[in-house]
Design an enzyme around this catalytic site. Structure first.
Site, mmCIF file in Angstrom:
data_model
loop_
_atom_site.group_PDB
_atom_site.id
_atom_site.type_symbol
_atom_site.label_atom_id
_atom_site.label_comp_id
_atom_site.label_asym_id
_atom_site.label_seq_id
_atom_site.Cartn_x
_atom_site.Cartn_y
_atom_site.Cartn_z
ATOM 1 N N GLU A 138 4.461 -5.441 7.056
ATOM 2 C CA GLU A 138 3.697 -4.374 7.716
ATOM 3 C C GLU A 138 4.117 -4.137 9.160
ATOM 4 O O GLU A 138 4.102 -3.020 9.660
ATOM 5 C CB GLU A 138 2.192 -4.693 7.688
ATOM 6 C CG GLU A 138 1.544 -4.570 6.321
ATOM 7 C CD GLU A 138 1.597 -5.832 5.493
ATOM 8 O OE1 GLU A 138 2.453 -6.705 5.775
ATOM 9 O OE2 GLU A 138 0.802 -5.950 4.553
ATOM 10 N N GLU A 161 -0.915 -9.225 -0.759
ATOM 11 C CA GLU A 161 -2.343 -9.479 -0.524
ATOM 12 C C GLU A 161 -3.130 -9.441 -1.834
ATOM 13 O O GLU A 161 -4.060 -10.229 -2.033
ATOM 14 C CB GLU A 161 -2.877 -8.466 0.499
ATOM 15 C CG GLU A 161 -2.295 -8.752 1.890
ATOM 16 C CD GLU A 161 -2.515 -7.626 2.878
ATOM 17 O OE1 GLU A 161 -2.174 -6.468 2.552
ATOM 18 O OE2 GLU A 161 -3.029 -7.893 3.972
ATOM 19 N N ALA A 183 0.860 -1.182 0.000
ATOM 20 C CA ALA A 183 0.000 0.000 0.000
ATOM 21 C C ALA A 183 0.896 1.230 0.000
ATOM 22 O O ALA A 183 2.053 1.162 0.428
ATOM 23 C CB ALA A 183 -0.862 -0.007 1.257
ATOM 24 N N GLY A 220 0.489 -5.049 0.930
ATOM 25 C CA GLY A 220 -0.714 -5.066 0.098
ATOM 26 C C GLY A 220 -0.448 -5.718 -1.253
ATOM 27 O O GLY A 220 -1.357 -6.276 -1.874
HETATM 28 N N1 CAA Z 1 4.629 3.411 -0.192
HETATM 29 C C1 CAA Z 1 5.087 4.619 -0.586
HETATM 30 N N2 CAA Z 1 6.355 4.817 -1.040
HETATM 31 C C2 CAA Z 1 7.158 3.759 -1.088
HETATM 32 C C3 CAA Z 1 6.737 2.479 -0.700
HETATM 33 C C4 CAA Z 1 5.402 2.318 -0.246
HETATM 34 N N3 CAA Z 1 4.915 1.140 0.110
HETATM 35 N N4 CAA Z 1 7.767 1.626 -0.858
HETATM 36 C C5 CAA Z 1 8.802 2.349 -1.334
HETATM 37 N N5 CAA Z 1 8.424 3.633 -1.484
HETATM 38 C C6 CAA Z 1 9.234 4.734 -2.032
HETATM 39 C C7 CAA Z 1 10.403 5.101 -1.123
HETATM 40 O O1 CAA Z 1 10.015 6.030 -0.147
HETATM 41 C C8 CAA Z 1 11.396 5.670 -2.114
HETATM 42 O O2 CAA Z 1 10.987 6.980 -2.407
HETATM 43 P P1 CAA Z 1 12.075 8.117 -2.729
HETATM 44 O O3 CAA Z 1 12.808 7.637 -3.946
HETATM 45 O O4 CAA Z 1 11.264 9.338 -2.943
HETATM 46 O O5 CAA Z 1 12.958 8.193 -1.523
HETATM 47 C C9 CAA Z 1 11.155 4.830 -3.373
HETATM 48 O O6 CAA Z 1 9.858 4.267 -3.206
HETATM 49 C C10 CAA Z 1 12.151 3.702 -3.550
HETATM 50 O O7 CAA Z 1 12.211 2.961 -2.327
HETATM 51 P P2 CAA Z 1 13.601 2.481 -1.717
HETATM 52 O O8 CAA Z 1 14.583 3.608 -1.720
HETATM 53 O O9 CAA Z 1 13.298 1.820 -0.430
HETATM 54 O O10 CAA Z 1 14.061 1.415 -2.823
HETATM 55 P P3 CAA Z 1 14.763 0.020 -2.645
HETATM 56 O O11 CAA Z 1 14.920 -0.494 -4.005
HETATM 57 O O12 CAA Z 1 15.948 0.134 -1.748
HETATM 58 O O13 CAA Z 1 13.699 -0.899 -1.861
HETATM 59 C C11 CAA Z 1 11.555 -1.894 -1.388
HETATM 60 C C12 CAA Z 1 12.484 -1.245 -2.457
HETATM 61 C C13 CAA Z 1 12.149 -3.207 -0.920
HETATM 62 C C14 CAA Z 1 10.214 -2.124 -2.036
HETATM 63 C C15 CAA Z 1 11.426 -0.932 -0.185
HETATM 64 O O14 CAA Z 1 11.086 0.354 -0.669
HETATM 65 C C16 CAA Z 1 10.380 -1.324 0.807
HETATM 66 O O15 CAA Z 1 10.646 -2.145 1.651
HETATM 67 N N6 CAA Z 1 9.187 -0.685 0.740
HETATM 68 C C17 CAA Z 1 8.160 -0.833 1.721
HETATM 69 C C18 CAA Z 1 7.471 -2.167 1.643
HETATM 70 C C19 CAA Z 1 6.364 -2.225 2.666
HETATM 71 O O16 CAA Z 1 6.565 -1.973 3.832
HETATM 72 N N7 CAA Z 1 5.162 -2.592 2.200
HETATM 73 C C20 CAA Z 1 4.028 -2.668 3.044
HETATM 74 C C21 CAA Z 1 3.263 -1.374 3.003
HETATM 75 S S1 CAA Z 1 1.935 -1.359 4.144
HETATM 76 C C22 CAA Z 1 0.727 -2.299 3.409
HETATM 77 O O17 CAA Z 1 0.863 -2.782 2.324
HETATM 78 C C23 CAA Z 1 -0.496 -2.448 4.264
HETATM 79 C C24 CAA Z 1 -1.534 -3.345 3.769
HETATM 80 O O18 CAA Z 1 -1.686 -4.416 4.316
HETATM 81 C C25 CAA Z 1 -2.463 -2.939 2.728
#
Ligand code: CAA
Length: 709
Positions: free
Chosen positions: A132, A112, A63, A109
């Site tokens: 999460e 999911e 998400a 998400g």
């Molecule tokens: N939402 C918004 N922005 C996100 C994002 C997310 N889920 N995941 C990554 N981004 C953004 C980062 O903030 C970053 O932005 P900037 O370039 O402006 O700084 C950009 O995407 C690239 O991210 P990274 O620098 O982290 O890139 P990476 O290649 O090193 O890692 C990744 C990629 C492994 C996907 C890492 O970004 C990550 O772990 N993201 C979060 C994953 C996460 O926690 N997902 C769960 C979200 S909550 C959810 O989904 C709830 C639900 O049940 C519905």
């Protein structure tokens, strides 16, 4: 705005391509477009099956985390997540086979959504996971209900409580993925979808039955993981909420479990824990953005390195390079000191090996990357030198003068000084643009923070290279300004001042340490000093005295210097703030001598020692940190309040669930923090002064985070 999900028919299959760079996060528009795309495909006579795929480097990273900020109450979240759950059911009810084609990551998400498809195919290097919990929430779109049905409750519980992703081959073995595609992912997914369409097969994960035996085993796994979380996740809500949600599904079935998941998610998403962890997620990514060092600043390739000084810090720094596969020269003044340093490094690797984290072969291979030396031979071939000699200005200046002649003009010269003026080393080297600080935290091979200290003349290329190098070494690099102690130790001086004064006022060393470990720090101030060495601080104080300065405003406790005079340097000498079984042992006992020294110090300052409440200890120490942090920020030595939080979380293990010292202050409310500073000023004296930024923000009704760039 372009459509976040493209629709096309390929070979009789509807292909929905999510296009929301950089990571295809599920913004409301993406959710909506996936929903519409699936319904369109279901109604489209040209499509026999449906493939959902991500454009760019990944499937869906979850998400959109920023969107959670709009949820102010659990009720806001409950109604929104009801919509999401219904949407995913609509997808799952597709009458045509729906296939998720996963490359990169399917996280949160994203996973999911994939589990609401009938099938999942993936590239070999793809990863799936439910991270999460690392954001203080639980999977909120059916993850706690569908994952146990696909992977079994035990693995689902592990994945949802540790948040770590699982590689595709393991995910396939566990039943989360149906097929690994070797060649082109989209072609493989289309072929898979057509095969299922021809066989008239679809499979709804929510309808996978869990046997009575599996339910019983799952409930046992819930009890077991709760017991282990009691030890490892103390003070956190989300990991326990995950278990509650999985347990509800096992006991009461998918529908009731889903309702419980939504309730728990909705409570978590508005919690301080989640707000703090989400703040850190973005703060950690923001630190790499330095306003006047553009993204395209050229960087230097670091192929060979050298470290001067093979003491505890120098040895740890050399290990960082070797661990990253970069050959490193390790220089000491004489062979005996060098042998000691190398022996310590070997011992560290052997401990890692004994824990099964390295093989004997890996140890030898890594050790072979470290070349011990007592001369500057080979320094003309290295790309960077890190100086880690004794914390003494003259010695460091002399070292930089030598390095200026012994290395190539383009070689970066970094100092691991924890406090001293980088500009003086820069001048001594004769090429100040190449000089910066690389301040590692003890133990240097473990702690993830690297303070990158920018001198007056440090070039943008050196800063950009340092930030990239930090990543290569597995560190979080934070660029800080060149003030005494930089960010981490400048603020720490105030933290320690309060710890010493609280001791003189009547608290005990054990009480202060215990209160702070209960707060969430891995070690209290006194335990930390015994590890770092009381001699280190004493020598810095001596240097400061020689230039007429002190580390922090206010009364200077005599106790640490008295311990230094007694040769009680901490763990290494078997005695410090505690006594230890033997030099080097970690087994400590309180020492009545400290109480006696505290009585004497209190008497000299005219203080009558009395019991101190635990709350006062936390309040004094966190207020001192936030107040000094506000000065650091105002004076421009940190770019953002978030940088300070990242420094404290990674440098000292400040509890992540608080978001760091600045976010914690915002959580308490800056008016309350300012009121405390003023109260302490009235109680203790004018050395407590509100930081001008703190006063300004309170007057403007703002918090630290409205100052973010
Ligand atoms: N939402 C918004 N922005 C996100 C994002 C997310 N889920 N995941 C990554 N981004 C953004 C980062 O903030 C970053 O932005 P900037 O370039 O402006 O700084 C950009 O995407 C690239 O991210 P990274 O620098 O982290 O890139 P990476 O290649 O090193 O890692 C990744 C990629 C492994 C996907 C890492 O970004 C990550 O772990 N993201 C979060 C994953 C996460 O926690 N997902 C769960 C979200 S909550 C959810 O989904 C709830 C639900 O049940 C519905």
């Amino acid at each position: 705005m372009s459509d976040p999900v493209r629709y096309e028919i390929k070979d009789g299959v509807a292909v929905l391509t999510i296009d929301n760079p950089p990571v295809n996060a599920l913004s409301p528009a993406v959710w909506d477009a996936i929903d519409k795309g699936v319904q369109r495909a279901v109604a489209d006579p040209a499509a026999d099956a449906i493939v959902l795929i991500g454009s760019g480097g990944t499937f869906i990273a979850g998400a959109d985390i920023k969107v959670f900020d709009v949820l102010k109450t659990p009720q806001d979240s409950m109604s929104r997540s009801a919509g999401t759950h219904a949407l995913l059911r609509r997808m799952e009810d597709s009458t045509k086979p729906l296939v998720a084609a996963i490359h990169g990551n399917a996280l949160g998400g994203g996973m999911e959504v994939a589990m609401s498809c009938h099938y999942r195919v993936a590239t070999k290097d793809a990863k799936v996971g439910q991270p999460e919990v690392l954001l203080g929430i639980i999977p909120g779109a059916g993850g706690t209900q569908r994952l146990p049905r696909l992977a079994g409750a035990e693995l689902a519980l592990t994945m949802c409580t540790d948040g770590k992703p699982v590689a595709a081959p393991k995910a396939k073995a566990a039943g989360m993925i149906d097929e690994i595609v070797d060649g082109d992912l989209l072609s493989g997914a289309i072929a898979f979808g057509k095969k299922k369409a021809a066989a008239h097969e679809t499979r709804k994960v929510r309808e996978i039955a869990i046997s009575a035996d599996a339910v019983a085993k799952g409930l046992e796994a819930c009890a077991k993981i709760r017991a282990s979380l009691d030890k490892t996740a103390r003070g956190l809500k989300a990991p326990f909420a995950v278990v509650d949600a999985v347990e509800a599904g096992l006991k009461d079935g998918f529908d009731k479990g889903s309702i419980r998941e939504r309730e728990l998610f909705s409570q978590c998403v508005v919690s301080t824990e989640s707000k703090a962890l989400r703040h850190l997620f973005f703060a950690e990514r923001e630190v790499a953005k330095v306003p006047d060092v553009p993204k395209d600043t050229p960087t230097k390739a670091i192929k060979r390195a050298a470290v001067v000084g093979a003491g505890t810090m120098g040895g740890g720094i050399a290990m960082n390079y070797a661990n990253a596969g970069i050959p490193v020269l390790l220089k000491e003044v004489d062979k005996a000191a060098l042998d000691r340093g190398i022996a310590t490094i070997r011992k560290n690797y052997e401990v890692t090996m004994s824990k099964g984290k390295m093989t004997a072969e890996q140890v030898e291979k890594t050790m072979a990357l470290i070349t011990p030396t007592t001369t500057y031979d080979g320094f003309d071939r290295v790309d960077i030198v890190t100086e880690a000699v004794f914390e003494n200005m003259d010695l460091k200046k002399a070292t930089f003068a030598e390095l200026g002649t012994m290395t190539r003009p383009d070689c970066i010269l970094a100092s691991n000084s924890s406090t001293l003026d980088i500009d003086q080393f820069a001048q001594a080297s004769g090429r100040p643009a190449q000089v910066c600080g690389h301040h590692y935290f003890s133990p240097a091979n473990v702690m993830k923070l690297l303070e990158i200290v920018r001198g007056k003349e440090t070039s943008p290329e050196v800063i950009a290279t340092s930030l990239r190098l930090a990543k290569t070494l597995g560190k979080v690099g934070v660029v800080v300004g060149n003030c005494f102690g930089f960010v981490a130790n400048r603020m720490l001086a105030y933290y320690m001042r309060e710890a010493y004064l609280l001791l003189e006022e009547g608290a005990s060393v054990q009480q202060i340490d215990n209160v702070l470990t209960d707060f969430g720090l891995p070690v209290g101030p006194y335990g930390m000093q015994d590890i770092a060495g009381i001699d280190v601080g004493a020598r810095i104080r001596q240097y400061l005295k020689s230039i007429g300065k002190s580390r922090a405003e206010g009364p200077q406790s005599e106790i640490p210097d008295r311990l230094f005079d007694m040769g009680r340097y901490g763990q290494k000498t078997g005695a410090g703030w505690y006594t230890y079984d033997a030099p080097g042992s970690r087994n400590r006992t309180p020492d009545p001598l400290i109480e006696q020294l505290a009585e004497e110090a209190a008497k000299k300052r005219g203080i009558v020692r009395k019991p101190i409440a635990n709350e006062e200890i936390v309040a004094r120490i966190t207020t001192a940190l936030a107040n000094e942090g506000a000065r650091v920020l105002d004076e421009g030595f940190a770019t953002r309040a978030g940088d300070i939080d990242v420094v404290y979380v990674y440098g000292f293990g400040f509890p992540r669930r608080t978001g760091g010292p600045m976010f914690y202050a915002d959580t308490i409310g800056l008016p309350a923090v300012l009121a405390r500073v003023n109260e302490y000023r009235a109680r203790f004296g004018d050395y407590w002064q509100p930081a001008p930024l703190l006063e300004r923000l309170v007057a403007e009704g703002r918090g630290f985070y409205s100052t973010r760039s």
